[in-house]
Design a protein around this motif. Structure first.
Motif, PDB file in Angstrom:
ATOM      1  N   GLU A 113       0.860  -1.169   0.000  1.00 10.93           N
ATOM      2  CA  GLU A 113       0.000   0.000   0.000  1.00 10.93           C
ATOM      3  C   GLU A 113       0.900   1.223   0.000  1.00 10.93           C
ATOM      4  O   GLU A 113       2.106   1.113   0.249  1.00 10.93           O
ATOM      5  CB  GLU A 113      -0.955   0.003   1.202  1.00 10.93           C
ATOM      6  N   SER A 114       0.358   2.388  -0.266  1.00 16.69           N
ATOM      7  CA  SER A 114       1.190   3.579  -0.429  1.00 16.69           C
ATOM      8  C   SER A 114       2.071   3.849   0.777  1.00 16.69           C
ATOM      9  O   SER A 114       3.180   4.373   0.643  1.00 16.69           O
ATOM     10  CB  SER A 114       0.307   4.802  -0.701  1.00 16.69           C
ATOM     11  N   ASP A 115       1.611   3.486   1.968  1.00 15.41           N
ATOM     12  CA  ASP A 115       2.379   3.746   3.187  1.00 15.41           C
ATOM     13  C   ASP A 115       2.723   2.469   3.948  1.00 15.41           C
ATOM     14  O   ASP A 115       3.005   2.512   5.143  1.00 15.41           O
ATOM     15  CB  ASP A 115       1.604   4.697   4.106  1.00 15.41           C
ATOM     16  N   LYS A 116       2.714   1.340   3.257  1.00 15.43           N
ATOM     17  CA  LYS A 116       2.964   0.073   3.946  1.00 15.43           C
ATOM     18  C   LYS A 116       3.880  -0.824   3.128  1.00 15.43           C
ATOM     19  O   LYS A 116       3.609  -1.099   1.949  1.00 15.43           O
ATOM     20  CB  LYS A 116       1.656  -0.666   4.233  1.00 15.43           C
ATOM     21  N   VAL A 117       4.971  -1.282   3.761  1.00 14.51           N
ATOM     22  CA  VAL A 117       5.954  -2.153   3.123  1.00 14.51           C
ATOM     23  C   VAL A 117       6.163  -3.376   4.001  1.00 14.51           C
ATOM     24  O   VAL A 117       6.288  -3.270   5.229  1.00 14.51           O
ATOM     25  CB  VAL A 117       7.300  -1.420   2.928  1.00 14.51           C
ATOM     26  N   LEU A 118       6.184  -4.533   3.366  1.00  9.65           N
ATOM     27  CA  LEU A 118       6.473  -5.782   4.071  1.00  9.65           C
ATOM     28  C   LEU A 118       7.811  -6.313   3.606  1.00  9.65           C
ATOM     29  O   LEU A 118       8.252  -6.029   2.491  1.00  9.65           O
ATOM     30  CB  LEU A 118       5.376  -6.822   3.803  1.00  9.65           C
ATOM     31  N   TYR A 119       8.473  -7.110   4.444  1.00  8.31           N
ATOM     32  CA  TYR A 119       9.739  -7.698   4.022  1.00  8.31           C
ATOM     33  C   TYR A 119       9.854  -9.143   4.486  1.00  8.31           C
ATOM     34  O   TYR A 119       9.247  -9.557   5.465  1.00  8.31           O
ATOM     35  CB  TYR A 119      10.929  -6.876   4.507  1.00  8.31           C
ATOM     36  N   LEU A 120      10.636  -9.887   3.739  1.00  5.49           N
ATOM     37  CA  LEU A 120      10.899 -11.291   4.022  1.00  5.49           C
ATOM     38  C   LEU A 120      12.390 -11.540   3.876  1.00  5.49           C
ATOM     39  O   LEU A 120      12.945 -11.372   2.789  1.00  5.49           O
ATOM     40  CB  LEU A 120      10.126 -12.200   3.049  1.00  5.49           C
ATOM     41  N   SER A 143      16.476 -15.884   5.266  1.00  7.75           N
ATOM     42  CA  SER A 143      16.549 -16.847   6.363  1.00  7.75           C
ATOM     43  C   SER A 143      15.174 -17.249   6.880  1.00  7.75           C
ATOM     44  O   SER A 143      15.049 -18.250   7.600  1.00  7.75           O
ATOM     45  CB  SER A 143      17.371 -16.265   7.518  1.00  7.75           C
ATOM     46  N   ASP A 144      14.134 -16.487   6.508  1.00  7.95           N
ATOM     47  CA  ASP A 144      12.767 -16.804   6.949  1.00  7.95           C
ATOM     48  C   ASP A 144      11.926 -17.425   5.845  1.00  7.95           C
ATOM     49  O   ASP A 144      10.713 -17.598   5.995  1.00  7.95           O
ATOM     50  CB  ASP A 144      12.064 -15.533   7.449  1.00  7.95           C
ATOM     51  N   LYS A 145      12.560 -17.738   4.714  1.00 10.35           N
ATOM     52  CA  LYS A 145      11.788 -18.276   3.591  1.00 10.35           C
ATOM     53  C   LYS A 145      11.150 -19.619   3.917  1.00 10.35           C
ATOM     54  O   LYS A 145      10.072 -19.937   3.416  1.00 10.35           O
ATOM     55  CB  LYS A 145      12.686 -18.413   2.362  1.00 10.35           C
ATOM     56  N   ALA A 146      11.797 -20.415   4.743  1.00 12.44           N
ATOM     57  CA  ALA A 146      11.260 -21.740   5.060  1.00 12.44           C
ATOM     58  C   ALA A 146       9.896 -21.640   5.740  1.00 12.44           C
ATOM     59  O   ALA A 146       8.988 -22.446   5.480  1.00 12.44           O
ATOM     60  CB  ALA A 146      12.231 -22.498   5.952  1.00 12.44           C
ATOM     61  N   THR A 147       9.728 -20.632   6.579  1.00 14.65           N
ATOM     62  CA  THR A 147       8.452 -20.430   7.266  1.00 14.65           C
ATOM     63  C   THR A 147       7.582 -19.388   6.581  1.00 14.65           C
ATOM     64  O   THR A 147       6.420 -19.207   6.941  1.00 14.65           O
ATOM     65  CB  THR A 147       8.687 -19.990   8.723  1.00 14.65           C
ATOM     66  N   ASN A 148       8.153 -18.697   5.579  1.00 11.79           N
ATOM     67  CA  ASN A 148       7.462 -17.643   4.844  1.00 11.79           C
ATOM     68  C   ASN A 148       6.883 -16.598   5.797  1.00 11.79           C
ATOM     69  O   ASN A 148       5.735 -16.178   5.685  1.00 11.79           O
ATOM     70  CB  ASN A 148       6.358 -18.225   3.960  1.00 11.79           C
ATOM     71  N   THR A 149       7.707 -16.170   6.745  1.00 14.99           N
ATOM     72  CA  THR A 149       7.288 -15.189   7.740  1.00 14.99           C
ATOM     73  C   THR A 149       7.647 -13.781   7.273  1.00 14.99           C
ATOM     74  O   THR A 149       8.821 -13.429   7.170  1.00 14.99           O
ATOM     75  CB  THR A 149       7.957 -15.458   9.103  1.00 14.99           C
ATOM     76  N   TRP A 150       6.617 -12.993   6.998  1.00  9.11           N
ATOM     77  CA  TRP A 150       6.794 -11.618   6.550  1.00  9.11           C
ATOM     78  C   TRP A 150       6.669 -10.668   7.723  1.00  9.11           C
ATOM     79  O   TRP A 150       5.967 -10.937   8.697  1.00  9.11           O
ATOM     80  CB  TRP A 150       5.748 -11.265   5.489  1.00  9.11           C
ATOM     81  N   TYR A 151       7.344  -9.498   7.626  1.00 10.62           N
ATOM     82  CA  TYR A 151       7.332  -8.512   8.690  1.00 10.62           C
ATOM     83  C   TYR A 151       6.956  -7.141   8.141  1.00 10.62           C
ATOM     84  O   TYR A 151       7.195  -6.830   6.969  1.00 10.62           O
ATOM     85  CB  TYR A 151       8.710  -8.425   9.353  1.00 10.62           C
ATOM     86  N   ASP A 172       8.579  -3.886  12.339  1.00 13.90           N
ATOM     87  CA  ASP A 172       9.280  -5.170  12.442  1.00 13.90           C
ATOM     88  C   ASP A 172       8.412  -6.253  13.079  1.00 13.90           C
ATOM     89  O   ASP A 172       8.917  -7.297  13.523  1.00 13.90           O
ATOM     90  CB  ASP A 172      10.589  -5.039  13.228  1.00 13.90           C
ATOM     91  N   ALA A 173       7.119  -6.026  13.125  1.00 14.33           N
ATOM     92  CA  ALA A 173       6.201  -7.018  13.688  1.00 14.33           C
ATOM     93  C   ALA A 173       5.816  -8.037  12.615  1.00 14.33           C
ATOM     94  O   ALA A 173       5.640  -7.669  11.445  1.00 14.33           O
ATOM     95  CB  ALA A 173       4.953  -6.333  14.217  1.00 14.33           C
ATOM     96  N   PRO A 174       5.684  -9.316  12.974  1.00 12.81           N
ATOM     97  CA  PRO A 174       5.230 -10.314  11.993  1.00 12.81           C
ATOM     98  C   PRO A 174       3.855  -9.951  11.451  1.00 12.81           C
ATOM     99  O   PRO A 174       3.020  -9.376  12.163  1.00 12.81           O
ATOM    100  CB  PRO A 174       5.168 -11.612  12.813  1.00 12.81           C
ATOM    101  N   VAL A 175       3.635 -10.269  10.195  1.00 11.00           N
ATOM    102  CA  VAL A 175       2.379  -9.929   9.535  1.00 11.00           C
ATOM    103  C   VAL A 175       1.458 -11.139   9.511  1.00 11.00           C
ATOM    104  O   VAL A 175       1.878 -12.248   9.167  1.00 11.00           O
ATOM    105  CB  VAL A 175       2.633  -9.439   8.104  1.00 11.00           C
ATOM    106  N   VAL A 176       0.222 -10.910   9.891  1.00 10.90           N
ATOM    107  CA  VAL A 176      -0.796 -11.957   9.831  1.00 10.90           C
ATOM    108  C   VAL A 176      -1.680 -11.684   8.621  1.00 10.90           C
ATOM    109  O   VAL A 176      -2.308 -10.626   8.527  1.00 10.90           O
ATOM    110  CB  VAL A 176      -1.656 -11.980  11.111  1.00 10.90           C
ATOM    111  N   PHE A 177      -1.714 -12.610   7.691  1.00 10.70           N
ATOM    112  CA  PHE A 177      -2.535 -12.463   6.501  1.00 10.70           C
ATOM    113  C   PHE A 177      -3.927 -13.004   6.795  1.00 10.70           C
ATOM    114  O   PHE A 177      -4.092 -14.153   7.185  1.00 10.70           O
ATOM    115  CB  PHE A 177      -1.918 -13.204   5.315  1.00 10.70           C
ATOM    116  N   THR A 178      -4.924 -12.136   6.595  1.00 13.41           N
ATOM    117  CA  THR A 178      -6.298 -12.488   6.973  1.00 13.41           C
ATOM    118  C   THR A 178      -6.975 -13.363   5.931  1.00 13.41           C
ATOM    119  O   THR A 178      -7.622 -14.354   6.264  1.00 13.41           O
ATOM    120  CB  THR A 178      -7.133 -11.212   7.174  1.00 13.41           C
TER     121      THR A 178
END
Length: 288
Positions: A60-67, A70-78, A83-89
């Motif tokens: 989104e215009s003001d929102k960036v996620l990163y992966l 080293s976190d690819k195995a769990t596919n944990t985005w932040y 720097d908080a983990p992202v929960v996909f609804t």
């Protein structure tokens, strides 16, 4: 080597993107824009940072996620800000988690220069998806370090454009003037600069043969290349009265665009200017 992917094998609907649209690179960063899955609208701007071994996605215009790699195995985005983990609804394909950097549009033509990504959007989505009502393509500049986006409506400078611009077909950097860029919409060529201190676009209409019938392009998805050689611009510009897909490849004096020459009139999906000074064209009779 696979740098990154926006979905994973177990969850193909994580971002609901199904194919890349454009790619560019600079300063150790590889940028790509993506298009929504069939039946959806909107796309993302993403990049891979080689030094950090991390994928970033502007959702989104003001929102960036990163992966991180080293976190690819769990596919944990932040979340890049917290720097908080992202929960996909939503992950069943019924609704997207995010609307894209320019809501419900696709970042299409892009170029990177000195910490910013410059580009134009398109309002079409995946196959079978209608554009959002009232949406119109815009120019954008994205500040990578500060993760901040700026947009510009071409209607404010270029008179005569249709109320809805479906696609800004190209944005490229001037090879001789740092900070200057060229773009194309319909049969109109324009240039622009961007003031980083104020976040302001300065756009100038350079040459126009048509400002209507923006949809009538065979190369709507492949974009419209702009080439530079020996002080000239090579571009395909639609003219009034052309049939569907018909376009004119012109050689345009960069310093004086009113000086221009028709080289070829053709129904072309794409063209390229070769190092041998020949123009190579992929023709198509119809959109079928």
């Amino acid at each position: 080597k696979l740098l990154f992917e926006l979905n994973d094998a177990a969850n193909k609907n994580l971002f609901m993107q199904e194919r890349p649209y454009n790619i560019t690179a600079g300063e150790g960063l590889a940028f790509v824009t993506t298009n929504a899955q069939k039946g959806n609208i909107g796309g993302y701007l993403a990049w891979y940072d080689y030094d950090k071994q991390t994928t970033f996605v502007v959702v989104e215009s003001d929102k960036v996620l990163y992966l991180k790699d080293s976190d690819k195995a769990t596919n944990t985005w932040y979340d890049a800000k917290t720097d908080a983990p992202v929960v996909f609804t939503y992950t069943d394909g019924s609704e997207r988690n995010y609307k894209g950097p320019v809501a419900d549009q696709i970042p299409k033509a892009i170029v990177y220069q000195d910490g910013y990504v410059y580009g134009g959007t398109g309002i079409d989505g995946g196959s079978g998806a209608d554009p959002k009502e009232g949406a119109s393509a815009v120019l954008f500049a994205y500040d990578v370090a500060n993760m901040k986006q700026y947009t510009f409506d071409l209607h404010t400078v270029i008179e005569g454009l249709p109320e809805i611009i479906p696609n800004i077909r190209s944005v490229v950097a001037d090879p001789d003037v740092p900070g200057k860029f060229w773009g194309q919409v319909a049969g109109t060529l324009f240039s622009f600069t961007f003031d980083k201190a104020t976040g302001t676009f300065h756009v100038k209409e350079e040459l126009s043969f048509s400002k209507s019938d923006c949809y009538l392009y065979l190369n709507e998805w492949t974009g419209a290349p702009i080439y530079f050689k020996d002080g000239f611009i090579f571009a395909d510009l639609r003219e009034e009265g052309f049939t569907v897909g018909e376009q004119a490849i012109r050689m345009i004096c960069k310093d004086n665009p009113s000086e221009n020459y028709l080289l070829l009139k053709t129904n072309q999906r794409a063209f390229a200017l070769g190092e041998d000074n020949n123009i190579y064209v992929i023709e198509q009779e119809s959109q079928g």
